[in-house]
Design a protein around this motif. Structure first.
Motif, mmCIF file in Angstrom:
data_model
loop_
_atom_site.group_PDB
_atom_site.id
_atom_site.type_symbol
_atom_site.label_atom_id
_atom_site.label_comp_id
_atom_site.label_asym_id
_atom_site.label_seq_id
_atom_site.Cartn_x
_atom_site.Cartn_y
_atom_site.Cartn_z
ATOM 1 N N LEU A 92 0.803 -1.223 0.000
ATOM 2 C CA LEU A 92 0.000 0.000 0.000
ATOM 3 C C LEU A 92 0.839 1.279 0.000
ATOM 4 C CD1 LEU A 92 -2.935 -0.996 2.386
ATOM 5 C CD2 LEU A 92 -2.861 -1.096 -0.110
ATOM 6 N N PRO A 93 1.942 1.358 0.776
ATOM 7 C CA PRO A 93 2.719 2.609 0.752
ATOM 8 C C PRO A 93 3.376 2.910 -0.594
ATOM 9 C CG PRO A 93 3.204 1.344 2.738
ATOM 10 C CD PRO A 93 2.417 0.444 1.836
ATOM 11 N N THR A 94 3.414 1.946 -1.501
ATOM 12 C CA THR A 94 4.006 2.192 -2.816
ATOM 13 C C THR A 94 3.013 2.797 -3.796
ATOM 14 O OG1 THR A 94 3.443 0.050 -3.860
ATOM 15 C CG2 THR A 94 5.390 0.115 -2.430
ATOM 16 N N PHE A 95 1.790 3.042 -3.359
ATOM 17 C CA PHE A 95 0.725 3.534 -4.231
ATOM 18 C C PHE A 95 1.208 4.695 -5.106
ATOM 19 C CE2 PHE A 95 -2.695 6.842 -4.491
ATOM 20 C CZ PHE A 95 -3.441 6.242 -5.482
ATOM 21 N N GLY A 96 1.018 4.554 -6.404
ATOM 22 C CA GLY A 96 1.347 5.617 -7.338
ATOM 23 C C GLY A 96 2.796 5.711 -7.745
ATOM 24 N N ALA A 97 3.660 4.883 -7.149
ATOM 25 C CA ALA A 97 5.083 4.926 -7.508
ATOM 26 C C ALA A 97 5.294 4.315 -8.891
ATOM 27 C CB ALA A 97 5.910 4.181 -6.473
ATOM 28 N N TYR A 98 6.417 4.639 -9.507
ATOM 29 C CA TYR A 98 6.687 4.234 -10.878
ATOM 30 C C TYR A 98 6.588 2.729 -11.068
ATOM 31 C CZ TYR A 98 9.291 3.304 -15.165
ATOM 32 O OH TYR A 98 9.657 2.832 -16.393
ATOM 33 N N ASP A 99 7.186 1.956 -10.151
ATOM 34 C CA ASP A 99 7.227 0.508 -10.325
ATOM 35 C C ASP A 99 6.215 -0.216 -9.443
ATOM 36 O OD1 ASP A 99 8.414 1.085 -7.932
ATOM 37 O OD2 ASP A 99 10.146 -0.230 -8.216
ATOM 38 N N SER A 100 5.189 0.516 -8.950
ATOM 39 C CA SER A 100 4.184 -0.104 -8.095
ATOM 40 C C SER A 100 3.055 -0.678 -8.931
ATOM 41 C CB SER A 100 3.610 0.921 -7.114
ATOM 42 O OG SER A 100 2.512 0.369 -6.392
ATOM 43 N N PRO A 101 2.492 -1.810 -8.510
ATOM 44 C CA PRO A 101 1.297 -2.324 -9.193
ATOM 45 C C PRO A 101 0.046 -1.512 -8.875
ATOM 46 C CG PRO A 101 1.809 -3.689 -7.307
ATOM 47 C CD PRO A 101 2.948 -2.713 -7.432
ATOM 48 N N LEU A 102 0.141 -0.650 -7.862
ATOM 49 C CA LEU A 102 -1.029 0.107 -7.411
ATOM 50 C C LEU A 102 -1.027 1.485 -8.065
ATOM 51 C CD1 LEU A 102 -1.053 -0.806 -3.616
ATOM 52 C CD2 LEU A 102 -2.008 -2.078 -5.549
ATOM 53 N N GLY A 103 -1.624 1.567 -9.231
ATOM 54 C CA GLY A 103 -1.667 2.822 -9.960
ATOM 55 C C GLY A 103 -2.819 3.707 -9.540
#
Length: 236
Positions: A92-103
């Motif tokens: 969840l904290p990776t939300f919106g990051a370049y290599d995150s699955p959570l776009g």
């Protein structure tokens, strides 16, 4: 471009009380906070008490399908999926990051349990009609199709074509949840539910924060007709 896919976690927090904490792990899209929080209760009741789908059944032919058409501001959706074990809380904290699955819009190829990749408003309900038709053609009559749309999506003509067709076709396994936060440009005499009823749907309007009212509306019998639940929500 998101490149990482997710493995289903072995354990995750569960329960409605965990959702605010899970949502707080996702930052960077504050302008869509209201879009996210307006869907939180409707999504939770669906996944916790109604939908027949689990992390181990995301590819089961007989599963219920949930399509998120209101895909902007997906933080509530990701939080509910994490609480129900579809994706790891640690992602969840990776939300919106370049290599995150959570776009900033969910991607069905990257997140387990996501049925469609959302984008342009107004496409989710037509896709849900197609899904319901496909399941009926295959004889999968126990599988329900649910789609969540925003009231502003009803400004798009594609939704009205889908509403008219689904009513005429008697797609009884099709369910639409309309999050009504008074953001639509146009309205209808008698309210949003009347638009669906005029096309042959069963429809009801409830408080979109009231879990028991949502559950009763979701499970209301509607033989031989599609069903719409208009969930009125005041933005927090």
């Amino acid at each position: 471009m998101n490149t990482t896919t997710l493995e289903t976690p072995p354990t995750t927090p569960s329960g409605y009380s965990s959702l605010p904490g899970l949502m707080s792990l996702m930052t960077g899209d504050e302008k869509h906070d209201a879009a996210a929080t307006s869907t939180l209760d409707a999504l939770w009741v669906l996944y916790d008490r109604v939908l027949r789908v689990s992390p181990g059944e995301v590819d089961s032919p007989g599963r219920d399908r949930f399509l998120l058409s209101k895909g902007h501001g997906p933080m509530a959706y990701y939080a509910v999926l994490a609480a129900k074990g579809f994706l790891p809380v640690s992602t969840l904290p990776t939300f919106g990051a370049y290599d995150s699955p959570l776009g900033h819009h969910p991607d069905r190829t990257l997140v387990p349990g996501v049925e469609i990749g959302s984008g342009s408003l107004g496409h989710g309900l037509p896709l849900a009609v197609g899904a319901a038709l496909g399941l009926r053609a295959q004889g999968l009559t126990d599988a329900a199709v649910w789609v969540l749309i925003g009231d502003a999506e009803l400004d798009e003509g594609s939704n009205h074509e889908a509403i008219a067709y689904a009513g005429a076709a008697g797609l009884a396994r099709l369910h639409t949840v309309v999050i009504d936060n008074a953001s639509a440009t146009h309205g209808w005499p008698g309210g949003i539910a009347s638009r669906f009823e005029a096309a042959g749907w069963s429809a009801t309007t409830v408080d979109g924060r009231d879990h028991e009212a949502l559950y009763a509306a979701y499970t209301q019998p509607h033989p031989d007709r599609p069903h719409a639940v208009v969930a009125r929500v005041e933005p927090k």
